[in-house]
Design a protein around this motif. Structure first.
Motif, PDB file in Angstrom:
ATOM      1  N   ARG A 149       0.834  -1.217   0.000  1.00 19.06           N
ATOM      2  CA  ARG A 149       0.000   0.000   0.000  1.00 19.06           C
ATOM      3  C   ARG A 149       0.864   1.262   0.000  1.00 19.06           C
ATOM      4  O   ARG A 149       0.494   2.276  -0.577  1.00 19.06           O
ATOM      5  N   LYS A 150       2.014   1.198   0.668  1.00 13.84           N
ATOM      6  CA  LYS A 150       2.926   2.353   0.735  1.00 13.84           C
ATOM      7  C   LYS A 150       3.785   2.487  -0.519  1.00 13.84           C
ATOM      8  O   LYS A 150       4.552   3.452  -0.643  1.00 13.84           O
ATOM      9  N   GLY A 151       3.686   1.530  -1.432  1.00 12.53           N
ATOM     10  CA  GLY A 151       4.447   1.597  -2.673  1.00 12.53           C
ATOM     11  C   GLY A 151       5.884   1.126  -2.560  1.00 12.53           C
ATOM     12  O   GLY A 151       6.699   1.378  -3.453  1.00 12.53           O
ATOM     13  N   LEU A 152       6.234   0.441  -1.478  1.00  7.97           N
ATOM     14  CA  LEU A 152       7.599  -0.038  -1.290  1.00  7.97           C
ATOM     15  C   LEU A 152       7.865  -1.344  -2.033  1.00  7.97           C
ATOM     16  O   LEU A 152       9.003  -1.625  -2.417  1.00  7.97           O
ATOM     17  N   ILE A 153       6.829  -2.154  -2.182  1.00  8.88           N
ATOM     18  CA  ILE A 153       6.915  -3.394  -2.955  1.00  8.88           C
ATOM     19  C   ILE A 153       5.657  -3.482  -3.813  1.00  8.88           C
ATOM     20  O   ILE A 153       4.695  -2.746  -3.579  1.00  8.88           O
ATOM     21  N   GLU A 154       5.685  -4.371  -4.780  1.00  8.06           N
ATOM     22  CA  GLU A 154       4.466  -4.583  -5.554  1.00  8.06           C
ATOM     23  C   GLU A 154       4.319  -6.056  -5.874  1.00  8.06           C
ATOM     24  O   GLU A 154       5.304  -6.768  -6.076  1.00  8.06           O
ATOM     25  N   SER A 155       3.075  -6.493  -5.863  1.00  9.50           N
ATOM     26  CA  SER A 155       2.798  -7.884  -6.214  1.00  9.50           C
ATOM     27  C   SER A 155       2.742  -7.978  -7.732  1.00  9.50           C
ATOM     28  O   SER A 155       2.578  -6.980  -8.435  1.00  9.50           O
ATOM     29  N   ASP A 156       2.897  -9.194  -8.196  1.00 13.02           N
ATOM     30  CA  ASP A 156       2.915  -9.423  -9.636  1.00 13.02           C
ATOM     31  C   ASP A 156       1.683 -10.190 -10.077  1.00 13.02           C
ATOM     32  O   ASP A 156       1.715 -10.926 -11.043  1.00 13.02           O
ATOM     33  N   GLY A 157       0.625 -10.053  -9.299  1.00 18.93           N
ATOM     34  CA  GLY A 157      -0.605 -10.750  -9.631  1.00 18.93           C
ATOM     35  C   GLY A 157      -1.112 -11.556  -8.456  1.00 18.93           C
ATOM     36  O   GLY A 157      -0.788 -11.270  -7.306  1.00 18.93           O
ATOM     37  N   ARG A 158      -1.872 -12.572  -8.797  1.00 21.94           N
ATOM     38  CA  ARG A 158      -2.481 -13.412  -7.757  1.00 21.94           C
ATOM     39  C   ARG A 158      -2.263 -14.880  -8.077  1.00 21.94           C
ATOM     40  O   ARG A 158      -2.214 -15.280  -9.227  1.00 21.94           O
ATOM     41  N   ASN A 159      -2.154 -15.645  -7.012  1.00 22.17           N
ATOM     42  CA  ASN A 159      -2.121 -17.102  -7.096  1.00 22.17           C
ATOM     43  C   ASN A 159      -3.394 -17.549  -6.390  1.00 22.17           C
ATOM     44  O   ASN A 159      -3.404 -17.704  -5.177  1.00 22.17           O
ATOM     45  N   GLY A 160      -4.480 -17.676  -7.138  1.00 22.58           N
ATOM     46  CA  GLY A 160      -5.787 -17.869  -6.528  1.00 22.58           C
ATOM     47  C   GLY A 160      -6.203 -16.552  -5.900  1.00 22.58           C
ATOM     48  O   GLY A 160      -6.217 -15.520  -6.557  1.00 22.58           O
ATOM     49  N   LEU A 161      -6.467 -16.585  -4.609  1.00 22.29           N
ATOM     50  CA  LEU A 161      -6.836 -15.364  -3.890  1.00 22.29           C
ATOM     51  C   LEU A 161      -5.646 -14.692  -3.214  1.00 22.29           C
ATOM     52  O   LEU A 161      -5.788 -13.638  -2.612  1.00 22.29           O
ATOM     53  N   ARG A 162      -4.491 -15.320  -3.307  1.00 21.07           N
ATOM     54  CA  ARG A 162      -3.312 -14.815  -2.602  1.00 21.07           C
ATOM     55  C   ARG A 162      -2.426 -13.993  -3.529  1.00 21.07           C
ATOM     56  O   ARG A 162      -2.230 -14.339  -4.682  1.00 21.07           O
ATOM     57  N   ARG A 163      -1.872 -12.910  -2.982  1.00 14.13           N
ATOM     58  CA  ARG A 163      -0.928 -12.104  -3.751  1.00 14.13           C
ATOM     59  C   ARG A 163       0.280 -12.966  -4.110  1.00 14.13           C
ATOM     60  O   ARG A 163       0.695 -13.819  -3.328  1.00 14.13           O
ATOM     61  N   ALA A 164       0.884 -12.664  -5.250  1.00 14.38           N
ATOM     62  CA  ALA A 164       2.087 -13.368  -5.690  1.00 14.38           C
ATOM     63  C   ALA A 164       3.158 -12.331  -6.036  1.00 14.38           C
ATOM     64  O   ALA A 164       2.853 -11.244  -6.535  1.00 14.38           O
ATOM     65  N   TYR A 165       4.400 -12.681  -5.742  1.00 21.91           N
ATOM     66  CA  TYR A 165       5.519 -11.755  -5.915  1.00 21.91           C
ATOM     67  C   TYR A 165       6.647 -12.421  -6.686  1.00 21.91           C
ATOM     68  O   TYR A 165       6.853 -13.628  -6.598  1.00 21.91           O
ATOM     69  N   GLU A 166       7.400 -11.584  -7.399  1.00 21.08           N
ATOM     70  CA  GLU A 166       8.634 -12.048  -8.027  1.00 21.08           C
ATOM     71  C   GLU A 166       9.629 -12.362  -6.911  1.00 21.08           C
ATOM     72  O   GLU A 166       9.623 -11.694  -5.866  1.00 21.08           O
ATOM     73  N   PRO A 167      10.524 -13.340  -7.101  1.00 17.82           N
ATOM     74  CA  PRO A 167      11.512 -13.666  -6.058  1.00 17.82           C
ATOM     75  C   PRO A 167      12.382 -12.473  -5.648  1.00 17.82           C
ATOM     76  O   PRO A 167      12.830 -12.385  -4.505  1.00 17.82           O
ATOM     77  N   GLY A 168      12.597 -11.522  -6.562  1.00 14.24           N
ATOM     78  CA  GLY A 168      13.406 -10.342  -6.249  1.00 14.24           C
ATOM     79  C   GLY A 168      12.835  -9.481  -5.138  1.00 14.24           C
ATOM     80  O   GLY A 168      13.543  -8.641  -4.575  1.00 14.24           O
TER      81      GLY A 168
END
Length: 130
Positions: free
Chosen positions: A24-43
């Motif tokens: 929400r603060k813009g420090l990280i960003e998700s790359d979509g969803r895995n079902g209902l859960r946020r998903a992130y790049e390993p970086g």
């Protein structure tokens, strides 16, 4: 391969709520969803390590956000980073003095320990109180 929020939380040691807050603060960003859960790049784990280190060093989230968006020509930010470096250096020196006083206390046989002149001097030095 994307990591879901639970895996990122587990690997980073941060709660999922902290990850959502950082997003929400813009420090990280998700790359979509895995079902209902946020998903992130390993970086994202490297970014979270940087955020954690910066927070431990006393940076605010706003300062961290600015640092994450910084470009080489941001001279004001560079000056701020140098000032923060001096603060961290002073804290390291203070903690080193405290460590030394604790080392002495661990082997001192003065009774009571807190009245040991050497221990008192070390604590004064650690606190920089004269």
């Amino acid at each position: 391969m994307l990591l879901d929020i639970g895996e990122v939380a587990h690997r980073s040691g941060l709660a999922p709520s902290a990850l959502r807050f950082y997003e929400r603060k813009g420090l990280i960003e998700s790359d979509g969803r895995n079902g209902l859960r946020r998903a992130y790049e390993p970086g994202v784990l490297d970014r979270l390590n940087l955020i954690t280190c910066a927070r431990d060093a006393g940076f605010t989230l706003a300062e961290i956000g600015r640092f994450l968006r910084a470009r080489p020509d941001d001279t004001a930010l560079r000056a701020h980073l140098l000032a923060k470096e001096r603060e961290v250096d002073a804290k390291v020196a203070q903690l080193t003095r405290l460590r030394d006083s604790l080392r002495h206390a661990a082997v001192c046989d003065h009774d009571p320990l807190v009245e040991c002149p050497e221990f008192k001097a070390a604590v004064r030095q650690a606190a920089r109180v004269t």
